[in-house]
Design an enzyme around this catalytic site. Sequence first.
Site, short mmCIF file in Angstrom:
data_model
loop_
_atom_site.label_atom_id
_atom_site.label_comp_id
_atom_site.label_asym_id
_atom_site.label_seq_id
_atom_site.Cartn_x
_atom_site.Cartn_y
_atom_site.Cartn_z
N VAL A 1 11.34 3.72 -10.94
CA VAL A 1 10.61 4.92 -11.50
C VAL A 1 11.25 6.04 -10.69
CG1 VAL A 1 8.38 6.26 -11.70
CG2 VAL A 1 8.57 3.81 -11.95
N GLY B 1 0.88 -1.26 -0.02
CA GLY B 1 -0.06 -0.08 -0.15
C GLY B 1 0.89 1.19 0.17
N HIS C 1 4.42 2.26 -7.95
CA HIS C 1 3.53 1.13 -8.04
C HIS C 1 2.69 1.24 -9.31
CE1 HIS C 1 3.98 1.60 -3.35
NE2 HIS C 1 4.40 0.34 -3.81
#
Length: 317
Positions: free
Chosen positions: A214, A62, A68
């Site tokens: 990223v 999460g 993500h």
Amino acid sequence: MTELIVARTPEELCAHLAQRVGQAEARNLAAVEQRRAAGQTEEDVAPEAPRVATVGLVPTMGALHEGHATLIRRAREQNDVVVVSIFVNPLQFGPGEDYDRYPRTPEADLELLRGIGVDLVFLPEVQTLYPGGEPLVRVTSGRLGELFEGSRRPGHFDGVLTVVNKLLNITAAGASGHPLRAYFGQKDAQQVALVQRMVADFALPVTIVPVAIVRDDDGLALSSRNAYLSAEERTAALVLSRTLALLREEGLSRGYAGIDLDAARQRIEHADGVELDYLEIVDPETFEPPTEDSRRALALAAIRVGATRLLDNMDVV
Ligand code: PAF
């Protein structure tokens, strides 16, 4: 766009996943029939069988960010059905680590997943995945799990592999024989290598897809733990990606032997507010020094900025 389903138990996940896979198969069949009906000759379309539906799983803890989102978009592009799990796994946190204060942002996470068109989110409670308390039997990560992050965080990778093994098995059960891919971010390079080894060693029915790091525009690798950094700490942390980028330039222009690792270590050690934990060049399959047989060489680093530990890595050859 299909509705995002929230599953809280393995049984719910399997039932919904089987349903979504069935719907995807029906869509694939309808697409073939449509092409047939669109005037193509029986001969043209006869060899075409409906495509087998595939499932993509993105395991997460999460606090989802653009890193993500990149994994999830990749899973969305490559699969008919996409599952994201959100579970802050207590087994992979050591005593005194940040399990209790690990960022938890369920509403924002669900919004992001809806935006990407995820089919299913698996959101189990701790008691659901570990009904008897801490599991007695765990996956052991072996020598690879004792190096670098494993030596700083004893038991961490055993905890990661135990939960990933469970998540892969639950999802594979719901996918019931349909091809399954699981997506992991390359920022946690040692985790990726260990998961790949576990899948090979246990013959798990899944293909692991590593996805490139990223970075923010200034080069900082995205991580849920960046949320802990003050503005000053965030600026200080940039020394990590900048140093790795220099090593990459050196490696690409002069070869592995031309890399000045000591100078790079000093650069990080001299940065205000930054403590170097390690900076090494490794073969990313073994995490040992690269040999003549190594296919790649990876500069791997961990630093501490204030109370926050940050990881990063870059291919240098
Ligand atoms: O990388 C993570 O977020 C976690 O280690 C993972 C793979 C979801 C297992 O808990």
